[in-house]
Motif scaffolding. Structure first.
Motif, PDB file in Angstrom:
ATOM      1  N   ILE A 102       0.739  -1.224   0.030  1.00 38.70           N
ATOM      2  CA  ILE A 102       0.022  -0.011  -0.062  1.00 38.70           C
ATOM      3  C   ILE A 102       0.840   1.139  -0.117  1.00 38.70           C
ATOM      4  CG2 ILE A 102      -2.065  -1.124   1.019  1.00 38.70           C
ATOM      5  CD1 ILE A 102      -1.160   0.351   3.496  1.00 38.70           C
ATOM      6  N   GLU A 103       1.939   1.298   0.192  1.00 41.52           N
ATOM      7  CA  GLU A 103       3.060   2.445   0.296  1.00 41.52           C
ATOM      8  C   GLU A 103       3.507   2.660  -1.147  1.00 41.52           C
ATOM      9  OE1 GLU A 103       6.963   4.140   2.403  1.00 41.52           O
ATOM     10  OE2 GLU A 103       6.656   1.995   2.419  1.00 41.52           O
ATOM     11  N   VAL A 104       3.347   3.833  -1.528  1.00 45.57           N
ATOM     12  CA  VAL A 104       3.838   4.512  -2.954  1.00 45.57           C
ATOM     13  C   VAL A 104       4.936   5.255  -2.572  1.00 45.57           C
ATOM     14  CG1 VAL A 104       3.285   5.622  -4.841  1.00 45.57           C
ATOM     15  CG2 VAL A 104       1.436   4.149  -3.887  1.00 45.57           C
ATOM     16  N   VAL A 105       6.319   4.647  -2.970  1.00 51.44           N
ATOM     17  CA  VAL A 105       7.424   5.824  -2.766  1.00 51.44           C
ATOM     18  C   VAL A 105       7.561   6.592  -4.030  1.00 51.44           C
ATOM     19  CG1 VAL A 105       9.875   5.524  -2.199  1.00 51.44           C
ATOM     20  CG2 VAL A 105       8.405   3.876  -1.064  1.00 51.44           C
ATOM     21  N   ASP A 106       7.761   7.701  -3.631  1.00 52.13           N
ATOM     22  CA  ASP A 106       7.943   8.728  -5.055  1.00 52.13           C
ATOM     23  C   ASP A 106       9.441   8.395  -5.249  1.00 52.13           C
ATOM     24  OD1 ASP A 106       9.090  11.253  -6.037  1.00 52.13           O
ATOM     25  OD2 ASP A 106       7.021  11.962  -5.856  1.00 52.13           O
ATOM     26  N   GLU A 107       9.528   8.483  -6.959  1.00 54.97           N
ATOM     27  CA  GLU A 107      10.694   8.177  -7.368  1.00 54.97           C
ATOM     28  C   GLU A 107      11.964   9.203  -6.944  1.00 54.97           C
ATOM     29  OE1 GLU A 107      10.389  10.192 -11.770  1.00 54.97           O
ATOM     30  OE2 GLU A 107       9.277   8.276 -11.211  1.00 54.97           O
ATOM     31  N   GLU A 108      11.536  10.372  -6.410  1.00 56.91           N
ATOM     32  CA  GLU A 108      12.488  11.073  -5.739  1.00 56.91           C
ATOM     33  C   GLU A 108      12.732  11.267  -4.575  1.00 56.91           C
ATOM     34  OE1 GLU A 108      12.649  15.040  -7.694  1.00 56.91           O
ATOM     35  OE2 GLU A 108      11.839  14.567  -9.566  1.00 56.91           O
ATOM     36  N   GLU A 109      12.301  10.376  -3.832  1.00 59.19           N
ATOM     37  CA  GLU A 109      12.094  10.362  -2.210  1.00 59.19           C
ATOM     38  C   GLU A 109      13.639  10.262  -1.839  1.00 59.19           C
ATOM     39  OE1 GLU A 109      10.778   8.035   1.514  1.00 59.19           O
ATOM     40  OE2 GLU A 109       9.917   7.499  -0.232  1.00 59.19           O
ATOM     41  N   MET A 110      14.519   9.590  -2.363  1.00 62.27           N
ATOM     42  CA  MET A 110      15.998   9.410  -1.797  1.00 62.27           C
ATOM     43  C   MET A 110      16.623  10.962  -2.044  1.00 62.27           C
ATOM     44  SD  MET A 110      16.464   6.949  -0.321  1.00 62.27           S
ATOM     45  CE  MET A 110      18.019   6.731  -0.093  1.00 62.27           C
ATOM     46  N   LYS A 111      16.478  11.542  -3.213  1.00 63.00           N
ATOM     47  CA  LYS A 111      16.971  12.950  -3.659  1.00 63.00           C
ATOM     48  C   LYS A 111      16.432  13.953  -2.626  1.00 63.00           C
ATOM     49  CE  LYS A 111      17.543  16.459  -7.035  1.00 63.00           C
ATOM     50  NZ  LYS A 111      17.436  17.405  -6.235  1.00 63.00           N
ATOM     51  N   LEU A 112      15.105  13.832  -2.458  1.00 59.24           N
ATOM     52  CA  LEU A 112      14.610  14.891  -1.603  1.00 59.24           C
ATOM     53  C   LEU A 112      15.227  14.807  -0.137  1.00 59.24           C
ATOM     54  CD1 LEU A 112      10.836  14.793  -2.996  1.00 59.24           C
ATOM     55  CD2 LEU A 112      12.537  16.599  -3.283  1.00 59.24           C
ATOM     56  N   THR A 113      15.057  13.379   0.380  1.00 60.32           N
ATOM     57  CA  THR A 113      15.717  13.290   1.613  1.00 60.32           C
ATOM     58  C   THR A 113      17.053  13.874   1.827  1.00 60.32           C
ATOM     59  OG1 THR A 113      14.226  11.424   2.012  1.00 60.32           O
ATOM     60  CG2 THR A 113      15.966  11.461   3.437  1.00 60.32           C
ATOM     61  N   HIS A 114      17.934  13.526   0.952  1.00 59.76           N
ATOM     62  CA  HIS A 114      19.332  14.045   0.977  1.00 59.76           C
ATOM     63  C   HIS A 114      19.361  15.451   0.856  1.00 59.76           C
ATOM     64  CE1 HIS A 114      23.109  15.237  -1.185  1.00 59.76           C
ATOM     65  NE2 HIS A 114      23.673  14.440  -0.148  1.00 59.76           N
ATOM     66  N   ASP A 115      18.338  16.145   0.052  1.00 64.72           N
ATOM     67  CA  ASP A 115      18.574  17.570   0.139  1.00 64.72           C
ATOM     68  C   ASP A 115      18.097  18.089   1.382  1.00 64.72           C
ATOM     69  OD1 ASP A 115      19.344  17.431  -2.686  1.00 64.72           O
ATOM     70  OD2 ASP A 115      17.145  18.042  -3.482  1.00 64.72           O
ATOM     71  N   ILE A 116      17.114  17.685   1.727  1.00 68.41           N
ATOM     72  CA  ILE A 116      16.806  18.140   3.337  1.00 68.41           C
ATOM     73  C   ILE A 116      17.630  18.116   4.380  1.00 68.41           C
ATOM     74  CG2 ILE A 116      14.992  17.467   5.102  1.00 68.41           C
ATOM     75  CD1 ILE A 116      12.787  16.955   2.996  1.00 68.41           C
ATOM     76  N   VAL A 117      18.443  16.860   4.363  1.00 70.23           N
ATOM     77  CA  VAL A 117      19.548  16.621   5.148  1.00 70.23           C
ATOM     78  C   VAL A 117      20.451  17.733   5.162  1.00 70.23           C
ATOM     79  CG1 VAL A 117      21.397  15.206   6.083  1.00 70.23           C
ATOM     80  CG2 VAL A 117      18.954  14.399   5.792  1.00 70.23           C
ATOM     81  N   GLU A 118      20.678  17.845   3.847  1.00 68.99           N
ATOM     82  CA  GLU A 118      21.967  18.913   3.467  1.00 68.99           C
ATOM     83  C   GLU A 118      21.655  20.308   3.946  1.00 68.99           C
ATOM     84  OE1 GLU A 118      25.114  18.598   2.321  1.00 68.99           O
ATOM     85  OE2 GLU A 118      24.811  16.593   2.979  1.00 68.99           O
ATOM     86  N   GLN A 119      20.420  20.623   3.795  1.00 72.12           N
ATOM     87  CA  GLN A 119      19.780  22.106   4.189  1.00 72.12           C
ATOM     88  C   GLN A 119      19.855  22.067   5.842  1.00 72.12           C
ATOM     89  OE1 GLN A 119      15.961  22.459   2.392  1.00 72.12           O
ATOM     90  NE2 GLN A 119      16.843  22.387   0.287  1.00 72.12           N
ATOM     91  N   MET A 120      19.301  21.128   6.624  1.00 72.97           N
ATOM     92  CA  MET A 120      19.551  21.159   7.865  1.00 72.97           C
ATOM     93  C   MET A 120      20.916  21.180   8.246  1.00 72.97           C
ATOM     94  SD  MET A 120      16.427  18.556   8.716  1.00 72.97           S
ATOM     95  CE  MET A 120      16.647  18.642  10.294  1.00 72.97           C
ATOM     96  N   ALA A 121      21.765  20.421   7.811  1.00 70.95           N
ATOM     97  CA  ALA A 121      23.304  20.588   7.910  1.00 70.95           C
ATOM     98  C   ALA A 121      23.719  21.803   7.633  1.00 70.95           C
ATOM     99  CB  ALA A 121      23.854  19.529   7.377  1.00 70.95           C
ATOM    100  N   ALA A 122      23.563  22.539   6.757  1.00 66.05           N
ATOM    101  CA  ALA A 122      23.999  23.999   6.332  1.00 66.05           C
ATOM    102  C   ALA A 122      23.685  25.015   7.348  1.00 66.05           C
ATOM    103  CB  ALA A 122      23.590  24.160   4.981  1.00 66.05           C
TER     104      ALA A 122
END
Length: 53
Positions: free
Chosen positions: A10-30
């Motif tokens: 039932i879970e639909v994983v967006d194809e860009e989820e890994m990239k979006l997660t990486h971008d969010i982590v990078e923004q928080m680290a910055a």
């Protein structure tokens, strides 16, 4: 209404989820690095809380 029990189909994983997660982590680290450079302490990302009596 009852909650839906989780199953992998039932879970639909967006194809860009890994990239979006990486971008969010990078923004928080910055943000944490910027705060450290400004204040020279507290390497964490947090929201201010205002509690009082």
């Amino acid at each position: 209404m009852y909650p839906i029990e989780f199953t992998a189909d039932i879970e639909v994983v967006d194809e860009e989820e890994m990239k979006l997660t990486h971008d969010i982590v990078e923004q928080m680290a910055a943000s944490a690095r910027c705060a450290f450079e400004r204040h020279r302490h507290a390497l964490r990302d947090a929201h201010a809380k205002s509690n009082g009596i």
